[in-house]
Structures are given as C-alpha cells and as structure tokens.
Design a protein around this motif. Structure first.
Motif: not given
Length: 204
Positions: A89-90, A95-96, A144-146, A198-201
């Motif tokens: 993911x970019x 981002x996670x 939690x990666x994001x 897939x998540x973007x914060x």
C-alpha cells in the motif's frame, strides 16, 4: 482507495493497494520479508518510472517500512505477506495493509478481541465466523501498522466494526480516533481465499 492485482500495474492516483498472488511459499520471516521487499521495489520503480536500483526500502525501529530512496518522496508505505500473497500500500498519509488466511475448521480465538468485536462474531452463524474473524483481524492489523505501533498496542484496546463485506470502521478511544478502511477477499497463488484490509489515516 484503489485495489490493483499485478506488479506491472500502475495506479493513476494514490492511495492505492496492490494484492499480488505468487506461487512462493516462504518458510520463515526472513524469506517473507525478502519476498515482499523485492516485489515492493519492483512495484515502486514501475509506479514512478525509476530503475529498481534507484529504490531503497528501509524500516523504522518499530518495523514500519520506509521509502529511503528516492529521497523526499514524503510517501508512506505498508507491506504484508501471507501464504505467498504480497500486499503493498502506498499513500501520502500513514497507511496500513494486512492479509490473513481463513482458519477454517476451528473456532476463532474470540478472547483476543475487543468486547464489541466478540459480540459481532458471536451473533454470526458458527460456520461464517472464520471468514469474519479473518476480515476483522486483517483490519485490526492494518490499523496498528498505519499507527506504526504494530501489536505493541493490545488488540482488545480498540474496536473494529465490519460494515458489510467491503468496509470497516475503527473506534480507538485511547487516541480519540475514528477511521474507515476497506476490505477485499482475494486468492493467493495456491488459490486459498484470503482477507485483505487497507486503511489510510489522517496525520493527527
């Protein structure tokens, strides 16, 4: 948020996520890391019309991947590998991404979940819980990666709500944060069904 499925595909805009099915069966953490970093370098080089040796991926002390070269890209990167499926993911914000297999044939470990998540799964038919757990857990790990913490954050310390088959919402009272992400079911190279989240914060 855009999903792509080949290392040869470029995204017309970011954020974007690639789910790349391979025939690889990495047997150890170093082999998994090598596989995802190799494919991520190829993908980044193609996305930004660069030679592969112009791309370098490093890691923060806590393990979150960083784009070291090209310098000054200010982009955020997240990687995952499970059973030969590589996820990249970019985004221009934190981002996670994560992928999980369905643990069929056994009851999911509900005790590791937030109470609201346990109630979600307990209200489902037993046969559907492994898929729901894989979707929910991939969403939790993507979040939690994001954040950049990984599961140094206790998994039960925040809640994921599955909003239908393809969306989820995170409620994190500790951070006062509410965020939305997307989920997709896909196949790996061995044709097992996998859940990807897939998540973007926001930066704050």
């Amino acid at each position: 948020m855009l999903w792509l499925s080949s290392v040869d595909e470029t995204a017309p805009a970011l954020p974007a996520a690639w789910l790349i099915a391979t025939d690889a069966q990495p047997a150890s953490l170093p082999e998994r890391s090598k596989l995802r970093r190799s494919l991520a370098r190829k993908l980044l080089a193609r996305q930004f019309a660069l030679a592969e040796d112009a791309v370098e991926i490093g890691h923060e002390p806590a393990g979150r991947p960083l784009i070291l070269r090209p310098c000054g890209s200010d982009l955020h990167l997240s990687l995952a590998t499970r059973s030969g499926l590589v996820a990249v993911a970019i985004a221009d914000r934190p981002v996670g991404i994560d992928v999980e297999r369905f643990a069929t044939g056994s009851e999911p470990p509900l005790a590791v979940l937030h109470p609201d998540e346990r109630r979600q799964l307990e209200n489902l038919a037993v046969a559907t819980r492994p898929e729901a757990f894989a979707r929910l857990w991939s969403a939790k790990e993507a979040y939690v990666k994001a954040l950049g913490t990984g599961f140094s954050r206790a998994p039960e310390s925040f809640s994921v709500q599955l909003d239908g088959a393809e969306r989820f919402t995170v409620t994190d009272e500790k951070n006062g944060r509410r965020a939305a992400g997307v989920i997709r079911l896909t196949k790996n190279g061995g044709h097992e069904t996998m859940a990807a989240a897939f998540i973007v914060l926001d930066q704050a």
